[in-house]
Every structure is written in structure tokens, then in C-alpha cells.
Scaffold this motif. Sequence first.
Motif, PDB file in Angstrom:
ATOM      1  N   PHE A 164       0.876  -1.461   0.131  1.00 34.94           N
ATOM      2  CA  PHE A 164       0.079  -0.007  -0.202  1.00 34.94           C
ATOM      3  C   PHE A 164       1.068   1.388   0.291  1.00 34.94           C
ATOM      4  N   LEU A 165       2.033   1.518   0.915  1.00 35.90           N
ATOM      5  CA  LEU A 165       2.868   2.261   0.603  1.00 35.90           C
ATOM      6  C   LEU A 165       3.618   2.621  -0.636  1.00 35.90           C
ATOM      7  N   SER A 166       3.965   1.332  -0.762  1.00 35.74           N
ATOM      8  CA  SER A 166       5.060   1.757  -2.470  1.00 35.74           C
ATOM      9  C   SER A 166       3.695   2.162  -3.228  1.00 35.74           C
ATOM     10  N   ILE A 167       2.516   1.849  -3.398  1.00 33.48           N
ATOM     11  CA  ILE A 167       2.023   2.340  -4.541  1.00 33.48           C
ATOM     12  C   ILE A 167       1.202   4.129  -3.779  1.00 33.48           C
ATOM     13  N   LEU A 168       1.064   3.896  -2.681  1.00 36.39           N
ATOM     14  CA  LEU A 168       0.358   5.240  -2.124  1.00 36.39           C
ATOM     15  C   LEU A 168       1.726   6.370  -2.571  1.00 36.39           C
ATOM     16  N   VAL A 169       3.147   5.634  -2.531  1.00 33.95           N
ATOM     17  CA  VAL A 169       4.910   7.160  -2.521  1.00 33.95           C
ATOM     18  C   VAL A 169       4.673   6.904  -4.383  1.00 33.95           C
ATOM     19  N   PHE A 170       4.017   6.053  -5.191  1.00 35.17           N
ATOM     20  CA  PHE A 170       3.901   6.073  -6.699  1.00 35.17           C
ATOM     21  C   PHE A 170       3.164   7.196  -7.230  1.00 35.17           C
ATOM     22  N   LEU A 171       1.753   6.615  -6.718  1.00 37.42           N
ATOM     23  CA  LEU A 171       0.426   7.636  -7.063  1.00 37.42           C
ATOM     24  C   LEU A 171       1.432   9.518  -6.001  1.00 37.42           C
ATOM     25  N   LEU A 172       1.447   9.417  -5.256  1.00 39.43           N
ATOM     26  CA  LEU A 172       2.197  10.694  -5.286  1.00 39.43           C
ATOM     27  C   LEU A 172       3.118  11.020  -5.663  1.00 39.43           C
ATOM     28  N   GLY A 173       4.113  10.886  -5.305  1.00 36.01           N
ATOM     29  CA  GLY A 173       5.339  10.730  -5.836  1.00 36.01           C
ATOM     30  C   GLY A 173       4.278  11.298  -8.327  1.00 36.01           C
ATOM     31  N   TYR A 174       3.745  10.538  -8.994  1.00 37.19           N
ATOM     32  CA  TYR A 174       3.600  11.291  -9.638  1.00 37.19           C
ATOM     33  C   TYR A 174       2.664  12.275  -9.812  1.00 37.19           C
ATOM     34  N   ILE A 175       1.711  11.963  -9.052  1.00 37.22           N
ATOM     35  CA  ILE A 175       1.035  13.678  -8.349  1.00 37.22           C
ATOM     36  C   ILE A 175       2.507  14.681  -8.919  1.00 37.22           C
ATOM     37  N   GLN A 176       3.683  14.764  -7.373  1.00 39.19           N
ATOM     38  CA  GLN A 176       4.742  15.400  -7.644  1.00 39.19           C
ATOM     39  C   GLN A 176       5.134  15.604  -8.176  1.00 39.19           C
ATOM     40  N   VAL A 177       5.358  15.251  -8.955  1.00 38.69           N
ATOM     41  CA  VAL A 177       6.518  15.336 -10.758  1.00 38.69           C
ATOM     42  C   VAL A 177       4.966  15.983 -11.378  1.00 38.69           C
ATOM     43  N   TYR A 178       4.466  16.070 -11.328  1.00 42.74           N
ATOM     44  CA  TYR A 178       3.152  16.220 -12.311  1.00 42.74           C
ATOM     45  C   TYR A 178       2.911  17.655 -12.025  1.00 42.74           C
ATOM     46  N   LEU A 179       2.870  18.202 -10.564  1.00 46.49           N
ATOM     47  CA  LEU A 179       2.932  19.849 -10.304  1.00 46.49           C
ATOM     48  C   LEU A 179       3.597  20.359 -10.442  1.00 46.49           C
ATOM     49  N   ILE A 180       4.562  19.448 -10.136  1.00 49.93           N
ATOM     50  CA  ILE A 180       6.349  20.521 -10.183  1.00 49.93           C
ATOM     51  C   ILE A 180       7.049  20.931 -11.934  1.00 49.93           C
ATOM     52  N   SER A 181       6.372  19.982 -12.641  1.00 47.64           N
ATOM     53  CA  SER A 181       6.680  20.152 -14.304  1.00 47.64           C
ATOM     54  C   SER A 181       5.760  21.178 -14.798  1.00 47.64           C
ATOM     55  N   LYS A 182       3.661  21.032 -14.056  1.00 49.18           N
ATOM     56  CA  LYS A 182       3.092  21.383 -14.386  1.00 49.18           C
ATOM     57  C   LYS A 182       3.593  23.526 -14.157  1.00 49.18           C
ATOM     58  N   THR A 183       3.734  23.614 -12.839  1.00 51.20           N
ATOM     59  CA  THR A 183       3.865  24.303 -12.244  1.00 51.20           C
ATOM     60  C   THR A 183       5.176  25.322 -12.637  1.00 51.20           C
ATOM     61  N   GLY A 184       6.054  24.679 -12.884  1.00 50.75           N
ATOM     62  CA  GLY A 184       7.058  25.589 -13.661  1.00 50.75           C
ATOM     63  C   GLY A 184       6.965  25.722 -15.007  1.00 50.75           C
ATOM     64  N   GLN A 185       6.663  24.879 -15.691  1.00 55.23           N
ATOM     65  CA  GLN A 185       5.850  25.680 -17.562  1.00 55.23           C
ATOM     66  C   GLN A 185       5.137  26.213 -17.420  1.00 55.23           C
ATOM     67  N   LYS A 186       4.263  27.000 -15.802  1.00 53.58           N
ATOM     68  CA  LYS A 186       3.778  27.701 -15.774  1.00 53.58           C
ATOM     69  C   LYS A 186       4.477  29.586 -15.302  1.00 53.58           C
ATOM     70  N   ILE A 187       5.476  28.731 -14.528  1.00 49.14           N
ATOM     71  CA  ILE A 187       6.721  30.151 -14.084  1.00 49.14           C
ATOM     72  C   ILE A 187       7.141  30.574 -15.417  1.00 49.14           C
ATOM     73  N   ILE A 188       7.482  29.509 -16.175  1.00 45.41           N
ATOM     74  CA  ILE A 188       8.640  29.586 -17.465  1.00 45.41           C
ATOM     75  C   ILE A 188       7.872  30.691 -18.349  1.00 45.41           C
ATOM     76  N   PHE A 189       6.098  29.818 -18.413  1.00 42.78           N
ATOM     77  CA  PHE A 189       5.442  30.425 -19.493  1.00 42.78           C
ATOM     78  C   PHE A 189       5.476  32.464 -18.990  1.00 42.78           C
ATOM     79  N   ASP A 190       4.877  32.773 -17.833  1.00 49.84           N
ATOM     80  CA  ASP A 190       4.849  33.470 -17.182  1.00 49.84           C
ATOM     81  C   ASP A 190       6.305  35.176 -17.793  1.00 49.84           C
ATOM     82  N   ILE A 191       7.756  33.888 -16.942  1.00 49.22           N
ATOM     83  CA  ILE A 191       9.102  34.533 -17.300  1.00 49.22           C
ATOM     84  C   ILE A 191       8.932  35.225 -18.808  1.00 49.22           C
ATOM     85  N   ARG A 192       9.124  33.984 -20.015  1.00 51.81           N
ATOM     86  CA  ARG A 192       9.238  34.282 -21.254  1.00 51.81           C
ATOM     87  C   ARG A 192       7.810  35.019 -21.710  1.00 51.81           C
TER      88      ARG A 192
END
Length: 675
Positions: A164-192
Motif C-alpha cells: 500500500f505504501l509503495s503504491i501511495l509513494v508511486f501515486l504521490l510521486g506522480y502527482i508531485q512530478v506532475y505538479l512541479i512540472s506543470k507549475t514550473g512550465q507556468k512560471i517559465i511561461f510567465d517569465i517568457r
Amino acid sequence: MENFQMEEAVVKEYDSKLMRRLLTFTKPYLSSFGLVIIIMFVLTIADLYIPKLVKDVIDNNINGYTRDYSILKSYSPESWKIGDLYIKEGNIKNAVKASIVYSDNAYYLVEGRVNHKEPYKFVGDKLLQGKNIFKSYKIKPSEIKEVRRSDAKGVLNKTMLMLFLSILVFLLGYIQVYLISKTGQKIIFDIRQKLFRHVEDLSLSFFDSNPVGRLVTRITNDVETLNEMYTSVLLNLIKDAFLIIFILVAMFLLNVKLALITLFVIPVITAAIIIFKRYDREAYRDVRVKLARINAFLSENISGMKIVQIFAKEEKKYKEFANINREYFDASYHQLQIIAIFRPFIDLVYSLALAALLWFGGIRVINNNLTFGILFAFVSYLQKFFQPINDISEKYDILQSSMASSERIFMLLDKDERIKNPDNPVSIETLKGEIEFKNVWFAYKENDWVLKDVSFKINPGEKVAFVGATGAGKTSIISLISRFYDIQKGEILIDGINIKNMNKEDLRKNVATVLQDVFLFTGDIKGNIRLNNDEISDETIISAARYVNADKFIEKLPDKYDSYVNERGTTFSQGERQLIAFARAIAFNPPILVLDEATANIDTETESLIQDALEKITENRTTIIVAHRLSTIKKADKIIVLHKGKIRETGTHEELLKREGLYYNLYQLQYKDLA
């Protein structure tokens, strides 16, 4: 090129002021970053709890037989039978104390409490431990399942929890990477977006002194470098901090002595990082300089490839590039050597720490002073402890590059070479076209005057031509009318209003300029005439093209007005590009028309197509003409002769010829054969 290289050579490890400015771009996304940090916190705890579960499985389940048991007189719930005896876990009141031991691949039931941390031996059916003698019963294989039932259940429960913890780590890891990447792209969009908007607002004087390639690099490469910092470094540093702190806490909670052994490697690692930072920074700076030289060389030579091939200098340029490329290779190789030393050294420190842990902990496990599960957990935590340290070289390079890129980006954003609108601009819509210069002084560089005390007046609907030798100030005047530059002294009035009191966008809507070198954008012909102004209909575009005779070649194209235009319109002739530019000017229908050498490079046949159009489009429209062709300027209502930034003569074509002054001399030199 040298300035560009020096700029690339600036490499900062960390600058708190720059970092604070970078963090201002994260303000609109603080909730996303907060959620990511919470996820990281949960991820770290879940990730570090798994070794703890493994430790519990080993110590409490796999080696769970070492717990206390009791021998009952009769059957009781949750008890099981070994031979003729009933056994139950725990200390039961009024029951005989018992233990289970494992020896020579067999399990034994022992009457009495055995200390599993102390040595013992079997003599017959007796177990001897120190002065104690215990009676023992060998447990049959068929009875083992009952004996270890609770342990098997514990293994299953903890394994399911780990899953259960491994699946939780996988799902939270996916959400984390998705949020970081999406937010990073939004910031870069704003800067550009902010960068491009800022560049659009800069005056032409800025572009006169800054290469286009450098600006493109700022908006693309440098901004993308920041994306790596926001997504790969900034939040990962927080994650690494969580990881290291929680690992140390977990180690001390499990075993203080083993935790102290792990702490001994920290000074060694710290010293290694300090040394690595020093040498890697110097190597990184050298790599950036050499890379800048390659970029500059490629930009210059690819742009000038026609000249290189005309003069057969391919081999010479190849050898020059080979030398620059070799320097870049050597610099990159040197940096790789530094990284190649750092990573294996950290691996060596890890191996030494692991060896010390196994030596100290292994002996204690053998002596029954430490459980195997705790030792296993420490090995797992030690491996996780070194993960962020192994990544430090990559993150350090990204941080260096980000600091350098952010400095260059903010240097561009801090450029205040803008033509600013007034706080309370005069409201204007369609101007009449009266233009007046009053004692205008202008210089591109301080005190290097291009225009000196220039004064003239153009009435609405007049056609006025400016002539003079190269550098006389003709092009400067038409640039000032659209307020692409600001004058240092004097006033420029349109319809009696100082152009500095107008909104520059409203002013430029009233002025259409056709340049000698027409710029066409990638797209189609309609888009290049309309320039994204949806108010200009297709009918207006076609009418404008017919008006300037551009339809003569457009109608012959397969897709006509939808025909593809590549960058700069290189598939069209110079004359065809000029006709499209005329159609563009007519489509916008401005009260003021500026022709800057607009017919200079047009062949005689094409010129004949636009002469009648020029007659029509200049009617009831103030027209300013800068041209060398007599056919364009001799019918002007007024010709102004400039020389070294001053007005020397004013009059009609015939009047100026009669004076036999500067205009007469220019006529003799340039126009006599065309008259």
C-alpha cells in the motif's frame, strides 16, 4: 563577440538577491508549491517507514519465535498443541513459562525462560544456558505452521502495508512530478511572456546595440535553464533536506551508536563538496566561455556562408572551427574529470561507511546485542542518505547555470530604454496629418548629434521629400515622427500636439511606413497585409492589393492570397515584397504615409506598376518620401535638403535646380542620366 563571451563567463554559485527575485515569480503558484511540499513531506515519511516495516518483519515476525510463551494445563482460545502440551503467546498467570528456540534447522519448545541473546547448547533433550537447565521438546514440521501462525499473519499484514505504501509513494510521486512540472512550465511561461512584452516595449536604440541572437538566447535558452531550477533544484533541495533530517532522526530512534557511526562521514562529505565546488565552478566557467565562442562563430559564419563560399574560405573556416571546437572539448573533458572524481569518491565514502556499519553492527548481531532487523534498516537508511549527496554535482551545475541565466534575464528586464507613454495621454483617433519640427536636436549617442536644430512644417495632404547624402539624417527624421526614438531637444508636433503627450500606440496607428527592406512574416499573404488586425476584411485586403497593382502577381499564385510566405518572404522578389508592403499600408488607411527608399530596389517594370498607385494613395494623405529616384521625388510639393544634420535648402524640384545649390549638385551626380 567578446562582450558576449565575457557575459557567458559570469558564473555565480548562489546570489540571494537573484533568488529572491526568482521567487517572486512563484507567488501566483504558492498554493501549488505548498501542496507539493506537503506531498514531499508525506512521501519522505512513507518512503522512510518502509525500512522500518522490513525491520519489524525481520525482528518481530521472521525472528518472532523469540517472544515469551506459556504452557497451559488445558486448551484455551488462541492456543495451539505441541505434542501433549497446549502453548499460548505471552505470560499467562499460573502457567508454566516457556520459550521456543531455533537450532540446527529445527524448532524446540523449552520449559522455562531462555535468554535468546546469550549462548546455549543442547545435551540430549536438555537445553543448557549458563547454570540453567531446561527441558526441551522438538517441534514436528507439521506443528510449525501452528507455532508460526501469528508471525505468518504479521508478515502478510506488513507486506500488504508495504505494498500500500509503495503504491501511495508511486501515486504521490506522480502527482508531485506532475505538479512541479506543470507549475514550473507556468512560471517559465510567465517569465517568457514578461520578457517578450518587455522587449517589445524597448526603443529601437536598444536593438541598434544588441544582437538579435543574444536576445533570442535570453528568451529561449536562459528561460529554459530556469525551468530546470524550478523543477529539478528548488523543490528537490527541500525534499533532500526532509530526507536527510528524517533519516538522521530515524537512525537515532533506532540505535544511537550506529547513528553516530553514520555521522562520522558528514565532515568528510562536507570537505569533498567544498573542494568540488571550487574546482567545478572554474571548470564550468571555462566551458561556458568556450561554448559562447562556438555559438558566436557559428552565428557569424552561417549568416555569412555566401561570402565564405564566394571566396572559397571553407577550409580556413573549418580549421578555425576545429580549433574552437577542440578548446570546448578540452574544457568539457576537464569538467567531466572533476565530476568523475567526485562521484566515485562519494561512492567510496558510502562504501567505507557501509563497511563500518556492517563491522560494528554485524558483531553486535552475532553477539545478540543487536537485532538483524535494525542493522538492515540502517543499511537501507544509509543508502537513502547518500542519494541526494550523489546528485549534488548535477544540481550544483544547474544552480550555477540558473544564477548566470537569471542574472542575464534580469539585466534585460532592468533595461529601461523604453519609449514611455505619458501618464495622461491626449486622446486621439484619426489625425489630420500636420507635422511640425521645432528646433529638434537628436543623437543616437550622447552629443553625437544626427539632427541639429531642425525645424520645418508639413501641411495635411502635402507630399514632402527629404534628400541628402548618406548620414544626413533623413531616416532619423521619419523614425522620430513615429516616435521610435525620443529627441533630446525641441518639439515634434502632429496636429499641434506634442507627440510625447500622445499614446505611442495611437500615434503609430496613424502612420504607415514602407521601408526599403520589406519584412514579411511567416504565414500567408493575407496575414502579412492584415498583420493580425481582424478589423481588416478579406475584401479590404484584395482591394488594397489591386490598388497598388500587387494583384498582378498574387492572382498568378496557386493559392492566391492564401499563398504561403516563408520567413522574410525570400521566395518573392524585392519588387513583389514592396508591393505587398504598399498593400499593407493602404489596408490600414493611415492619414500619414512614410516611404523610406521604398522604390530603391524595384526594377523598372515593377516601378511602372506602382507609380500610378503612388499617385492615388498619396491623395489627401500627408506623405513623406525619402528616395534617390527622381521619378519619386520630383513631383513632391516640397523637397527638404539635409546636410550633416541641418536643413540647407527647401523648395520644389524646379526651384532647387534653379538655385544651383546642394540639390543641384546631387541632381548632377545622381539624377542627370535619369532625367
